[in-house]
Design a protein around this motif. Structure first.
Motif, PDB file in Angstrom:
ATOM      1  N   UNK A 256       0.864  -1.184   0.000  1.00  0.00           N
ATOM      2  CA  UNK A 256       0.000   0.000   0.000  1.00  0.00           C
ATOM      3  C   UNK A 256       0.889   1.219   0.000  1.00  0.00           C
ATOM      4  N   UNK A 257       0.660   2.101  -0.943  1.00  0.00           N
ATOM      5  CA  UNK A 257       1.467   3.308  -1.019  1.00  0.00           C
ATOM      6  C   UNK A 257       0.674   4.459  -1.595  1.00  0.00           C
ATOM      7  N   UNK A 258       1.371   5.531  -1.916  1.00  0.00           N
ATOM      8  CA  UNK A 258       0.782   6.699  -2.551  1.00  0.00           C
ATOM      9  C   UNK A 258       1.432   6.877  -3.911  1.00  0.00           C
ATOM     10  N   UNK A 259       0.615   7.017  -4.942  1.00  0.00           N
ATOM     11  CA  UNK A 259       1.133   7.256  -6.285  1.00  0.00           C
ATOM     12  C   UNK A 259       1.592   8.704  -6.358  1.00  0.00           C
ATOM     13  N   UNK A 260       2.893   8.910  -6.513  1.00  0.00           N
ATOM     14  CA  UNK A 260       3.463  10.256  -6.536  1.00  0.00           C
ATOM     15  C   UNK A 260       3.553  10.828  -7.941  1.00  0.00           C
ATOM     16  N   UNK A 261       3.811   9.943  -8.927  1.00  0.00           N
ATOM     17  CA  UNK A 261       4.044  10.439 -10.280  1.00  0.00           C
ATOM     18  C   UNK A 261       3.895   9.306 -11.288  1.00  0.00           C
TER      19      UNK A 261
ATOM     20  N   UNK B 104      12.090   7.091 -25.844  1.00  0.00           N
ATOM     21  CA  UNK B 104      12.638   6.212 -26.878  1.00  0.00           C
ATOM     22  C   UNK B 104      13.601   5.193 -26.294  1.00  0.00           C
ATOM     23  N   UNK B 105      14.218   5.495 -25.161  1.00  0.00           N
ATOM     24  CA  UNK B 105      15.228   4.597 -24.593  1.00  0.00           C
ATOM     25  C   UNK B 105      14.842   3.988 -23.253  1.00  0.00           C
ATOM     26  N   UNK B 106      13.769   4.480 -22.627  1.00  0.00           N
ATOM     27  CA  UNK B 106      13.388   3.974 -21.307  1.00  0.00           C
ATOM     28  C   UNK B 106      11.890   3.704 -21.246  1.00  0.00           C
ATOM     29  N   UNK B 107      11.513   2.628 -20.545  1.00  0.00           N
ATOM     30  CA  UNK B 107      10.076   2.358 -20.383  1.00  0.00           C
ATOM     31  C   UNK B 107       9.451   3.351 -19.402  1.00  0.00           C
ATOM     32  N   UNK B 108       8.150   3.494 -19.484  1.00  0.00           N
ATOM     33  CA  UNK B 108       7.450   4.336 -18.526  1.00  0.00           C
ATOM     34  C   UNK B 108       7.471   3.688 -17.151  1.00  0.00           C
ATOM     35  N   UNK B 109       7.322   4.492 -16.120  1.00  0.00           N
ATOM     36  CA  UNK B 109       7.302   3.964 -14.762  1.00  0.00           C
ATOM     37  C   UNK B 109       6.457   4.856 -13.877  1.00  0.00           C
ATOM     38  N   UNK B 110       6.161   4.332 -12.695  1.00  0.00           N
ATOM     39  CA  UNK B 110       5.447   5.114 -11.695  1.00  0.00           C
ATOM     40  C   UNK B 110       6.362   5.322 -10.501  1.00  0.00           C
ATOM     41  N   UNK B 111       6.117   6.386  -9.773  1.00  0.00           N
ATOM     42  CA  UNK B 111       6.854   6.674  -8.542  1.00  0.00           C
ATOM     43  C   UNK B 111       5.863   6.489  -7.399  1.00  0.00           C
ATOM     44  N   UNK B 112       6.204   5.590  -6.470  1.00  0.00           N
ATOM     45  CA  UNK B 112       5.330   5.270  -5.347  1.00  0.00           C
ATOM     46  C   UNK B 112       6.071   5.538  -4.043  1.00  0.00           C
ATOM     47  N   UNK B 113       5.399   6.210  -3.116  1.00  0.00           N
ATOM     48  CA  UNK B 113       5.947   6.376  -1.769  1.00  0.00           C
ATOM     49  C   UNK B 113       5.186   5.436  -0.848  1.00  0.00           C
ATOM     50  N   UNK B 114       5.844   5.023   0.231  1.00  0.00           N
ATOM     51  CA  UNK B 114       5.235   4.077   1.161  1.00  0.00           C
ATOM     52  C   UNK B 114       5.176   4.688   2.554  1.00  0.00           C
ATOM     53  N   UNK B 115       4.094   4.393   3.312  1.00  0.00           N
ATOM     54  CA  UNK B 115       3.926   4.979   4.646  1.00  0.00           C
ATOM     55  C   UNK B 115       5.120   4.681   5.553  1.00  0.00           C
TER      56      UNK B 115
ATOM     57  N   UNK C 152      -2.452   2.216 -15.224  1.00  0.00           N
ATOM     58  CA  UNK C 152      -2.549   2.646 -13.829  1.00  0.00           C
ATOM     59  C   UNK C 152      -3.892   3.345 -13.637  1.00  0.00           C
ATOM     60  N   UNK C 153      -4.700   2.802 -12.734  1.00  0.00           N
ATOM     61  CA  UNK C 153      -6.030   3.354 -12.473  1.00  0.00           C
ATOM     62  C   UNK C 153      -6.031   4.377 -11.345  1.00  0.00           C
ATOM     63  N   UNK C 154      -5.040   4.296 -10.479  1.00  0.00           N
ATOM     64  CA  UNK C 154      -4.983   5.226  -9.350  1.00  0.00           C
ATOM     65  C   UNK C 154      -4.650   6.638  -9.852  1.00  0.00           C
ATOM     66  N   UNK C 155      -5.052   7.627  -9.089  1.00  0.00           N
ATOM     67  CA  UNK C 155      -4.756   9.017  -9.420  1.00  0.00           C
ATOM     68  C   UNK C 155      -3.528   9.468  -8.646  1.00  0.00           C
ATOM     69  N   UNK C 156      -2.753  10.341  -9.262  1.00  0.00           N
ATOM     70  CA  UNK C 156      -1.567  10.894  -8.605  1.00  0.00           C
ATOM     71  C   UNK C 156      -1.996  11.576  -7.309  1.00  0.00           C
TER      72      UNK C 156
END
Length: 148
Positions: free
Chosen positions: A16-21, A27-38, A52-56
């Motif tokens: 369980x975390x918070x979606x930060x970004x 062209x050279x890197x896959x997309x990713x998400x930034x997650x912070x954890x409590x 990704x269904x969660x909102x930033x």
């Protein structure tokens, strides 16, 4: 204690975390998400396995998966993921579950990670629940968001 405290039981491998970004692929890197954890300072970069269904700025729930090189048992130290900002490269934590069929261990390192054992000389059964382990993650970790 996790803050805020969970009000419903959660599977041991669920993070369980918070979606930060949400970072778009280039062209050279896959997309990713930034997650912070409590209760941590982590800003963990994870590759989502689907849309990704969660909102930033809102809570995100799912399973963090990765692979290991060699897993070593350690006697001292705490739980951590290095680096604090970026993709997990070095992990140390407590084994909370093993899966012999999938050859994975679930490690609590501030948040749970389900890791496939990468060294062919090791098996998940080699590790006991409660054992402190450390390992490198040669590839980026993935995030499987839980269904809503």
């Amino acid at each position: 204690m996790i803050h805020p405290s969970p009000t419903t039981p959660v599977a041991i491998d669920t993070a369980r975390g918070t979606l930060e970004q949400i970072v778009a692929p280039t062209a050279t890197k896959p997309g990713y998400i930034v997650v912070s954890f409590p209760n941590t300072s982590y800003q963990t970069h994870l590759i989502p396995t689907g849309p990704v269904r969660a909102q930033v700025g809102k809570r995100i729930v799912g399973v963090v998966r990765g692979s290991t090189r060699r897993v070593d048992s350690v006697q001292t130290g705490g739980r951590y993921v290095e680096p604090v900002y970026g993709r997990p490269r070095r992990v140390q934590g407590t084994v909370v579950a093993t899966d012999g069929r999938a050859n994975t261990i679930t490690v609590n390192a501030g948040f749970p990670l389900v890791c496939e054992i990468g060294d062919h000389r090791q098996r998940a059964e080699d590790f006991e629940v409660g054992e402190m382990v450390t390992f490198d993650m040669p590839e980026a970790a993935r995030f499987e968001e839980a269904g809503k």
